[in-house]
Design an enzyme around this catalytic site. Structure first.
Site, PDB file in Angstrom:
ATOM      1  N   SER A   7      25.607  50.085  11.509  1.00  0.00           N
ATOM      2  CA  SER A   7      25.147  48.704  11.463  1.00  0.00           C
ATOM      3  C   SER A   7      25.071  48.117  12.872  1.00  0.00           C
ATOM      4  O   SER A   7      25.654  48.667  13.814  1.00  0.00           O
ATOM      5  CB  SER A   7      26.087  47.881  10.579  1.00  0.00           C
ATOM      6  OG  SER A   7      27.422  48.078  10.969  1.00  0.00           O
ATOM      7  N   GLU A   9      25.040  44.334  15.147  1.00  0.00           N
ATOM      8  CA  GLU A   9      25.393  42.905  15.089  1.00  0.00           C
ATOM      9  C   GLU A   9      24.579  42.076  16.089  1.00  0.00           C
ATOM     10  O   GLU A   9      24.380  42.490  17.230  1.00  0.00           O
ATOM     11  CB  GLU A   9      26.892  42.785  15.402  1.00  0.00           C
ATOM     12  CG  GLU A   9      27.411  41.364  15.352  1.00  0.00           C
ATOM     13  CD  GLU A   9      28.928  41.317  15.500  1.00  0.00           C
ATOM     14  OE1 GLU A   9      29.648  42.036  14.768  1.00  0.00           O
ATOM     15  OE2 GLU A   9      29.404  40.572  16.372  1.00  0.00           O
ATOM     16  N   ASP A 100      37.093  32.657  15.318  1.00  0.00           N
ATOM     17  CA  ASP A 100      37.743  32.283  16.570  1.00  0.00           C
ATOM     18  C   ASP A 100      37.992  30.789  16.556  1.00  0.00           C
ATOM     19  O   ASP A 100      37.185  30.010  16.035  1.00  0.00           O
ATOM     20  CB  ASP A 100      36.843  32.636  17.759  1.00  0.00           C
ATOM     21  CG  ASP A 100      36.970  34.100  18.116  1.00  0.00           C
ATOM     22  OD1 ASP A 100      38.073  34.653  17.932  1.00  0.00           O
ATOM     23  OD2 ASP A 100      35.980  34.685  18.576  1.00  0.00           O
ATOM     24  N   PHE A 207      36.052  39.071  28.561  1.00  0.00           N
ATOM     25  CA  PHE A 207      36.082  38.987  27.106  1.00  0.00           C
ATOM     26  C   PHE A 207      37.199  39.873  26.533  1.00  0.00           C
ATOM     27  O   PHE A 207      37.859  39.514  25.547  1.00  0.00           O
ATOM     28  CB  PHE A 207      34.706  39.394  26.550  1.00  0.00           C
ATOM     29  CG  PHE A 207      34.572  39.126  25.087  1.00  0.00           C
ATOM     30  CD1 PHE A 207      34.753  37.848  24.584  1.00  0.00           C
ATOM     31  CD2 PHE A 207      34.275  40.151  24.200  1.00  0.00           C
ATOM     32  CE1 PHE A 207      34.645  37.590  23.219  1.00  0.00           C
ATOM     33  CE2 PHE A 207      34.172  39.909  22.836  1.00  0.00           C
ATOM     34  CZ  PHE A 207      34.354  38.623  22.345  1.00  0.00           C
ATOM     35  N   HIS A 257      29.626  50.420  14.030  1.00  0.00           N
ATOM     36  CA  HIS A 257      29.024  49.075  14.026  1.00  0.00           C
ATOM     37  C   HIS A 257      28.804  48.703  15.492  1.00  0.00           C
ATOM     38  O   HIS A 257      29.764  48.635  16.269  1.00  0.00           O
ATOM     39  CB  HIS A 257      29.992  48.093  13.350  1.00  0.00           C
ATOM     40  CG  HIS A 257      29.532  46.668  13.354  1.00  0.00           C
ATOM     41  ND1 HIS A 257      28.620  46.173  12.442  1.00  0.00           N
ATOM     42  CD2 HIS A 257      29.864  45.610  14.142  1.00  0.00           C
ATOM     43  CE1 HIS A 257      28.410  44.880  12.661  1.00  0.00           C
ATOM     44  NE2 HIS A 257      29.151  44.514  13.695  1.00  0.00           N
TER      45      HIS A 257
HETATM   46  P1  FAD Z   1      42.800  37.075  10.111  1.00  0.00           P
HETATM   47  O1  FAD Z   1      42.703  38.366   9.400  1.00  0.00           O
HETATM   48  O2  FAD Z   1      42.996  35.852   9.294  1.00  0.00           O
HETATM   49  O3  FAD Z   1      44.012  37.218  11.158  1.00  0.00           O
HETATM   50  C1  FAD Z   1      44.160  36.286  12.227  1.00  0.00           C
HETATM   51  C2  FAD Z   1      45.567  36.389  12.824  1.00  0.00           C
HETATM   52  O4  FAD Z   1      46.512  35.824  11.911  1.00  0.00           O
HETATM   53  C3  FAD Z   1      46.072  37.803  13.076  1.00  0.00           C
HETATM   54  O5  FAD Z   1      46.919  37.746  14.214  1.00  0.00           O
HETATM   55  C4  FAD Z   1      46.898  38.147  11.845  1.00  0.00           C
HETATM   56  O6  FAD Z   1      47.916  39.081  12.136  1.00  0.00           O
HETATM   57  C5  FAD Z   1      47.469  36.784  11.488  1.00  0.00           C
HETATM   58  N1  FAD Z   1      47.617  36.541  10.051  1.00  0.00           N
HETATM   59  C6  FAD Z   1      46.771  36.890   9.055  1.00  0.00           C
HETATM   60  N2  FAD Z   1      47.228  36.443   7.869  1.00  0.00           N
HETATM   61  C7  FAD Z   1      48.390  35.777   8.125  1.00  0.00           C
HETATM   62  C8  FAD Z   1      49.338  35.078   7.314  1.00  0.00           C
HETATM   63  N3  FAD Z   1      49.167  34.985   6.001  1.00  0.00           N
HETATM   64  N4  FAD Z   1      50.414  34.504   7.918  1.00  0.00           N
HETATM   65  C9  FAD Z   1      50.583  34.596   9.263  1.00  0.00           C
HETATM   66  N5  FAD Z   1      49.731  35.255  10.079  1.00  0.00           N
HETATM   67  C10 FAD Z   1      48.645  35.832   9.516  1.00  0.00           C
HETATM   68  N6  FAD Z   1      34.740  35.298  15.334  1.00  0.00           N
HETATM   69  C11 FAD Z   1      33.914  34.259  15.058  1.00  0.00           C
HETATM   70  O7  FAD Z   1      34.252  33.093  15.347  1.00  0.00           O
HETATM   71  N7  FAD Z   1      32.690  34.477  14.471  1.00  0.00           N
HETATM   72  C12 FAD Z   1      32.264  35.720  14.105  1.00  0.00           C
HETATM   73  O8  FAD Z   1      31.175  35.869  13.571  1.00  0.00           O
HETATM   74  C13 FAD Z   1      33.137  36.827  14.362  1.00  0.00           C
HETATM   75  N8  FAD Z   1      32.798  38.093  13.995  1.00  0.00           N
HETATM   76  C14 FAD Z   1      33.694  39.119  14.173  1.00  0.00           C
HETATM   77  C15 FAD Z   1      33.360  40.403  13.707  1.00  0.00           C
HETATM   78  C16 FAD Z   1      34.253  41.456  13.879  1.00  0.00           C
HETATM   79  C17 FAD Z   1      33.879  42.818  13.358  1.00  0.00           C
HETATM   80  C18 FAD Z   1      35.493  41.242  14.543  1.00  0.00           C
HETATM   81  C19 FAD Z   1      36.447  42.383  14.763  1.00  0.00           C
HETATM   82  C20 FAD Z   1      35.822  39.976  14.998  1.00  0.00           C
HETATM   83  C21 FAD Z   1      34.950  38.898  14.806  1.00  0.00           C
HETATM   84  N9  FAD Z   1      35.254  37.606  15.228  1.00  0.00           N
HETATM   85  C22 FAD Z   1      34.392  36.557  14.984  1.00  0.00           C
HETATM   86  C23 FAD Z   1      36.531  37.334  15.887  1.00  0.00           C
HETATM   87  C24 FAD Z   1      37.594  36.915  14.877  1.00  0.00           C
HETATM   88  O9  FAD Z   1      37.211  35.752  14.187  1.00  0.00           O
HETATM   89  C25 FAD Z   1      38.876  36.660  15.641  1.00  0.00           C
HETATM   90  O10 FAD Z   1      39.420  37.875  16.082  1.00  0.00           O
HETATM   91  C26 FAD Z   1      39.903  35.817  14.907  1.00  0.00           C
HETATM   92  O11 FAD Z   1      40.866  35.419  15.854  1.00  0.00           O
HETATM   93  C27 FAD Z   1      40.594  36.553  13.772  1.00  0.00           C
HETATM   94  O12 FAD Z   1      39.773  36.705  12.678  1.00  0.00           O
HETATM   95  P2  FAD Z   1      40.237  37.604  11.422  1.00  0.00           P
HETATM   96  O13 FAD Z   1      39.234  37.422  10.388  1.00  0.00           O
HETATM   97  O14 FAD Z   1      40.596  38.965  11.859  1.00  0.00           O
HETATM   98  O15 FAD Z   1      41.594  36.788  11.043  1.00  0.00           O
END
Ligand code: FAD
Length: 279
Positions: A7, A9, A100, A207, A257
């Site tokens: 894929s 992005e 983020d 970054f 990806h």
């Molecule tokens: P989560 O899985 O929610 O985790 C975030 C943090 O919280 C982690 O440190 C985790 O250990 C912790 N955590 C999770 N659940 C809990 C809980 N219940 N209690 C306490 N701590 C917890 N960012 C954008 O803004 N837009 C995008 O389109 C985007 N695309 C991305 C695509 C990919 C493939 C990747 C790898 C990253 C992308 N990001 C994007 C970045 C991402 O949003 C950031 O890394 C963000 O900080 C974490 O997102 P996540 O979905 O992994 O969060």
């Protein structure tokens, strides 16, 4: 289990000129016939209109496309409205994230974890979407520990994620270790490596600090030597990243990806070097 998952992005451009360039990039990369394209969702929901508009356009042109989505900047009704508009357009894949936190917003911004979003999507739309989530072979920068981060990744899987895409990395062993550790913790979904082509060392270094991706010493020191020689850096970067991808695929990675940064050249060169169209 998906056995091949290649894929690409994009991010939504801020200007009409940027979008016109991306249209050309999308047309060129469509010839590679990737399994899907994905479009990011700006921090704090800043690109939600841009993301939706781009996704709808490329979907209408026949691409399989996965919008990224988070609760950032949206309440549940807002997310639901987006989900329904995607379903109505025939979109069946999403990348579900916490997102983020926008810079300058401080730590008081409440951001809902990705596991909550996955749960919400499953609750509201059943199995209508294939849900991708993010994961971090070198650990998310805010994570308390390696084990805690993997546990939270597992929460996303248990909430209904179908597959995962990793943050980028340049150390293949970090991926293999993570994949094997996840398997031991009972995580059985495909974990697809996210691949960042090397095109600009300064931007990549900046970054990488922010997102917790390591540039190994041997690589960073070598990249520094190119200075203004962009062509030399790109040629070397292509060699290094091609070798990384090959090692990952030989080691059993279920796909790749590519973070295209809205550029066609590097992705196309990697695709050709790896003969992905024949795999
Ligand atoms: P989560 O899985 O929610 O985790 C975030 C943090 O919280 C982690 O440190 C985790 O250990 C912790 N955590 C999770 N659940 C809990 C809980 N219940 N209690 C306490 N701590 C917890 N960012 C954008 O803004 N837009 C995008 O389109 C985007 N695309 C991305 C695509 C990919 C493939 C990747 C790898 C990253 C992308 N990001 C994007 C970045 C991402 O949003 C950031 O890394 C963000 O900080 C974490 O997102 P996540 O979905 O992994 O969060």
């Amino acid at each position: 289990m998906t056995v091949s998952n290649f894929s690409i992005e994009f991010y939504p451009p801020h200007t009409a000129a940027g979008e016109a360039r991306l249209d050309a990039v999308h047309a060129e990369l469509s010839q590679l016939d990737p399994d899907f394209f994905s479009v990011t969702y700006g921090a704090g929901g800043s690109t939600r209109h841009g993301t939706r508009q781009l996704v709808m356009k490329y979907q209408a042109q026949g691409s399989e496309i996965a919008p990224h989505l988070s609760f950032s900047g949206l309440n549940e009704d807002g997310v639901l409205e987006l989900l329904h508009s995607y379903l109505n357009a025939g979109i069946s894949r999403l990348v579900a994230l916490r997102g983020d936190i926008p810079s300058g917003s401080g730590t008081s911004v409440h951001s809902r974890y990705a596991s909550e979003l996955v749960e919400f999507i499953r609750h509201k739309t059943g199995d209508a979407f294939h849900i991708e989530v993010a994961c971090y072979p070198e650990i998310h920068p805010e994570a308390r520990s390696y084990a805690a981060d993997v546990n939270y990744f597992k929460d996303k899987v248990e909430a209904g994620a179908n597959s995962a895409i990793t943050q980028y990395f340049y150390n293949a062993d970090a991926y293999f270790h993570f994949r094997d550790y996840c398997a031991k913790q009972g995580i059985g979904i495909p974990i697809v490596p996210g691949i960042m082509p090397i095109t600009n060392y300064q931007n990549l270094a900046r970054f990488s600090i922010k997102c917790g991706a390591e540039i190994p010493q041997w690589l960073g020191r070598k990249l520094e030597t190119f200075g203004e020689d962009t062509a030399g850096l790109r040629t070397y970067g292509l060699e290094v990243v091609s070798e990384l991808c090959e090692r990952l695929l030989v080691g059993g990675a279920p796909g790749l990806h590519f973070y295209s940064m809205n550029l066609a050249g590097c992705v196309k060169a990697l695709w050709d070097n790896l003969s992905l169209s024949d795999r």
